[in-house]
Design an enzyme around this catalytic site. Structure first.
Site, mmCIF file in Angstrom:
data_model
loop_
_atom_site.group_PDB
_atom_site.id
_atom_site.type_symbol
_atom_site.label_atom_id
_atom_site.label_comp_id
_atom_site.label_asym_id
_atom_site.label_seq_id
_atom_site.Cartn_x
_atom_site.Cartn_y
_atom_site.Cartn_z
ATOM 1 N N ARG A 74 0.816 -1.228 0.000
ATOM 2 C CA ARG A 74 0.000 0.000 0.000
ATOM 3 C C ARG A 74 0.840 1.264 0.000
ATOM 4 N NH1 ARG A 74 -2.582 0.909 4.573
ATOM 5 N NH2 ARG A 74 -1.505 -0.770 5.649
ATOM 6 N N ARG A 92 -7.305 -7.498 -3.778
ATOM 7 C CA ARG A 92 -8.382 -6.771 -4.466
ATOM 8 C C ARG A 92 -9.373 -6.119 -3.490
ATOM 9 N NH1 ARG A 92 -12.764 -10.013 -3.774
ATOM 10 N NH2 ARG A 92 -12.580 -12.234 -4.245
ATOM 11 N N ALA A 144 19.256 -2.347 -2.176
ATOM 12 C CA ALA A 144 19.514 -1.219 -3.094
ATOM 13 C C ALA A 144 19.032 0.084 -2.467
ATOM 14 C CB ALA A 144 18.805 -1.460 -4.422
ATOM 15 N N HIS A 152 14.213 15.400 -0.137
ATOM 16 C CA HIS A 152 13.118 14.425 -0.239
ATOM 17 C C HIS A 152 11.800 15.026 0.224
ATOM 18 C CE1 HIS A 152 16.357 11.433 -0.625
ATOM 19 N NE2 HIS A 152 15.425 10.648 -1.165
ATOM 20 N N LYS A 177 9.236 11.266 4.497
ATOM 21 C CA LYS A 177 10.354 10.322 4.632
ATOM 22 C C LYS A 177 10.745 10.163 6.099
ATOM 23 C CE LYS A 177 14.827 9.112 2.677
ATOM 24 N NZ LYS A 177 14.408 7.703 2.602
HETATM 25 N N1 LIG Z 1 15.587 1.969 -2.871
HETATM 26 C C1 LIG Z 1 14.853 2.885 -3.504
HETATM 27 O O1 LIG Z 1 15.060 3.195 -4.687
HETATM 28 C C2 LIG Z 1 13.762 3.555 -2.759
HETATM 29 C C3 LIG Z 1 13.610 3.273 -1.448
HETATM 30 N N2 LIG Z 1 12.604 3.843 -0.741
HETATM 31 C C4 LIG Z 1 12.484 3.362 0.620
HETATM 32 O O2 LIG Z 1 11.418 2.417 0.631
HETATM 33 C C5 LIG Z 1 10.752 2.458 1.871
HETATM 34 C C6 LIG Z 1 9.269 2.712 1.629
HETATM 35 O O3 LIG Z 1 9.106 3.995 1.073
HETATM 36 P P1 LIG Z 1 7.664 4.564 0.714
HETATM 37 O O4 LIG Z 1 6.955 3.612 -0.163
HETATM 38 O O5 LIG Z 1 7.860 5.962 0.285
HETATM 39 O O6 LIG Z 1 6.994 4.569 2.167
HETATM 40 P P2 LIG Z 1 5.465 4.411 2.554
HETATM 41 O O7 LIG Z 1 5.322 4.928 3.945
HETATM 42 O O8 LIG Z 1 4.597 4.992 1.490
HETATM 43 O O9 LIG Z 1 5.250 2.842 2.550
HETATM 44 C C7 LIG Z 1 5.709 2.004 3.562
HETATM 45 C C8 LIG Z 1 4.760 0.846 3.637
HETATM 46 O O10 LIG Z 1 5.243 -0.064 4.622
HETATM 47 C C9 LIG Z 1 4.119 -0.619 5.230
HETATM 48 N N3 LIG Z 1 4.443 -1.222 6.503
HETATM 49 C C10 LIG Z 1 4.801 -0.604 7.643
HETATM 50 N N4 LIG Z 1 4.929 -1.531 8.620
HETATM 51 C C11 LIG Z 1 4.647 -2.732 8.055
HETATM 52 C C12 LIG Z 1 4.583 -4.044 8.536
HETATM 53 N N5 LIG Z 1 4.802 -4.315 9.814
HETATM 54 N N6 LIG Z 1 4.275 -5.042 7.688
HETATM 55 C C13 LIG Z 1 4.038 -4.779 6.398
HETATM 56 N N7 LIG Z 1 4.037 -3.538 5.876
HETATM 57 C C14 LIG Z 1 4.350 -2.539 6.705
HETATM 58 C C15 LIG Z 1 3.148 0.546 5.391
HETATM 59 O O11 LIG Z 1 1.825 0.071 5.520
HETATM 60 C C16 LIG Z 1 3.343 1.277 4.076
HETATM 61 O O12 LIG Z 1 2.397 0.838 3.121
HETATM 62 C C17 LIG Z 1 11.450 3.546 2.688
HETATM 63 O O13 LIG Z 1 12.422 2.936 3.500
HETATM 64 C C18 LIG Z 1 12.128 4.407 1.630
HETATM 65 O O14 LIG Z 1 13.253 5.069 2.115
HETATM 66 C C19 LIG Z 1 11.737 4.719 -1.305
HETATM 67 C C20 LIG Z 1 11.865 5.080 -2.606
HETATM 68 C C21 LIG Z 1 12.903 4.527 -3.447
HETATM 69 O O1 LIG Z 2 12.139 7.578 0.860
HETATM 70 C C1 LIG Z 2 12.310 7.860 -0.354
HETATM 71 O O2 LIG Z 2 11.466 8.442 -1.024
HETATM 72 C C2 LIG Z 2 13.566 7.432 -0.992
HETATM 73 N N1 LIG Z 2 14.397 6.704 -0.311
HETATM 74 C C3 LIG Z 2 15.635 6.181 -0.758
HETATM 75 C C4 LIG Z 2 16.768 6.759 0.054
HETATM 76 O O3 LIG Z 2 16.637 6.869 1.279
HETATM 77 O O4 LIG Z 2 17.803 7.091 -0.517
HETATM 78 C C5 LIG Z 2 15.809 6.288 -2.245
HETATM 79 C C6 LIG Z 2 15.240 7.533 -2.857
HETATM 80 O O5 LIG Z 2 16.066 8.584 -2.517
HETATM 81 C C7 LIG Z 2 13.808 7.771 -2.402
#
Ligand SMILES: NC(=O)C1=CN([C@@H]2O[C@H](COP(=O)(O)OP(=O)(O)OC[C@H]3O[C@@H](n4cnc5c(N)ncnc54)[C@H](O)[C@@H]3O)[C@@H](O)[C@H]2O)C=CC1
Ligand SMILES: O=C(O)C1=N[C@H](C(=O)O)C[C@H](O)C1
EC number: 1.17.1.8
Length: 266
Positions: free
Chosen positions: A12, A45, A125, A155, A159
């Site tokens: 989600r 769904r 990653a 960001h 975040k």
């Molecule tokens: N490596 C990359 O390229 C990227 C990494 N990220 C990282 O990905 C992670 C998620 O980012 P976003 O989607 O923006 O955050 P978000 O807050 O939109 O999504 C996090 C999700 O984790 C879920 N969650 C939390 N506790 C949970 C649990 N116990 N069990 C299952 N699900 C659980 C939440 O319900 C939420 O849907 C962050 O750590 C962010 O820094 C974000 C963007 C790019």
């Molecule tokens: O939380 C984000 O949005 C992102 N998290 C990753 C990070 O901590 O570097 C990757 C990207 O910057 C987006």
């Protein structure tokens, strides 16, 4: 065609929703389950925004992996739960692809040791956007010639972790080649705490959080009479998906631990 069976943790979330779309759109991938603490026992769904996805949702990773046969677990959650998911996946012989950031050095060392013990691939990653991976590599190249550098990461304001995983990884890559230097004036003093940002081996990292931003980073180098700026901008989360796909395809062929996509792109 043998499909790669994928579980997504955090479906989600901002990234999770994009990853569900990617898996659904990829012919040789099959979404076999999702992990979401809020909708245990439901089907995907039944959750708003997911149509016609007859995919079971589990609140508990252990139960999910005991009941569902999978090849890869994509984790896009939070550091604590992401660490638990990743370790549990490895114990069950499922290869993790982890985008979640905020893992400590100790966490990474523990995951590496588990991968080695299990002889199983795992990709962590900090940034899946291929442009961001190149920005990190170019910064590492530049750091050989410029030892003065400041990292500015920007960001969205939802975040959780600061500095970003990308900024930490960039600083680590730079420090591998940079002549050690404590930057700024030796007598410099912050008159307001935090003014000089975080200090990673003498280089400074500044974290900006604003609504309207997605994910951006500028690495600034300076020397006598010149500066060099290397910048990457992600304007949407689709920008991360080609890297997620690359990681899923690659992890299937790996029996080692990989931290950073720069290690798997040519
Ligand atoms: N490596 C990359 O390229 C990227 C990494 N990220 C990282 O990905 C992670 C998620 O980012 P976003 O989607 O923006 O955050 P978000 O807050 O939109 O999504 C996090 C999700 O984790 C879920 N969650 C939390 N506790 C949970 C649990 N116990 N069990 C299952 N699900 C659980 C939440 O319900 C939420 O849907 C962050 O750590 C962010 O820094 C974000 C963007 C790019
Ligand atoms: O939380 C984000 O949005 C992102 N998290 C990753 C990070 O901590 O570097 C990757 C990207 O910057 C987006």
């Amino acid at each position: 065609m043998k499909k790669i069976k994928v579980i997504i943790a955090g479906p989600r979330g901002r990234m999770g929703r994009e990853a569900v779309k990617l898996v659904e759109a990829t012919e040789n991938y099959q979404l076999v389950a999702a992990i979401d603490y809020k909708y245990d026992g439901k089907l995907l769904r039944e959750i708003e925004g997911f149509h016609a996805l007859e995919v079971p949702v589990y609140g508990d990773v252990e139960k999910c992996l005991s009941e569902i046969e999978a090849d890869v677990l994509i984790d896009l959650t939070t550091p604590e739960i992401g660490m638990h998911h990743t370790k549990t996946a490895l114990w069950h012989g499922v290869r993790p692809v982890v985008g979640t950031t905020g893992f400590s050095k100790e966490d990474l060392a523990e995951l590496q040791a588990t991968c080695e013990e299990k002889e199983l691939g795992c990709i962590i990653a900090p940034n899946f956007a291929l442009g961001a991976v190149l920005m990190m590599k170019f910064s590492q190249m530049a750091a050989k010639y410029f030892k003065d550098v400041e990292i500015i990461e920007l960001h969205h304001d939802q975040k959780l972790d600061a500095p970003s995983g990308t900024a930490v990884k960039t600083a680590e890559m730079i420090s591998a080649v940079r002549e050690q230097k404590n930057q700024g004036h030796p007598n410099e003093k912050e008159t307001m705490q935090g003014a000089r940002g975080a200090n990673f081996e003498g280089m400074h990292i500044h974290s900006v959080r604003l609504p309207g931003l997605i994910a951006h980073q500028q690495v600034m180098f300076g020397s006598d009479g010149q500066t060099l700026s290397i910048r990457h901008d992600s304007y949407n989360r689709a920008s991360f998906m080609s890297g997620v796909k690359l990681a899923v395809d690659t992890v299937m062929k790996l029996d080692t631990f990989v931290y950073g996509l720069e290690n798997i792109i040519e």
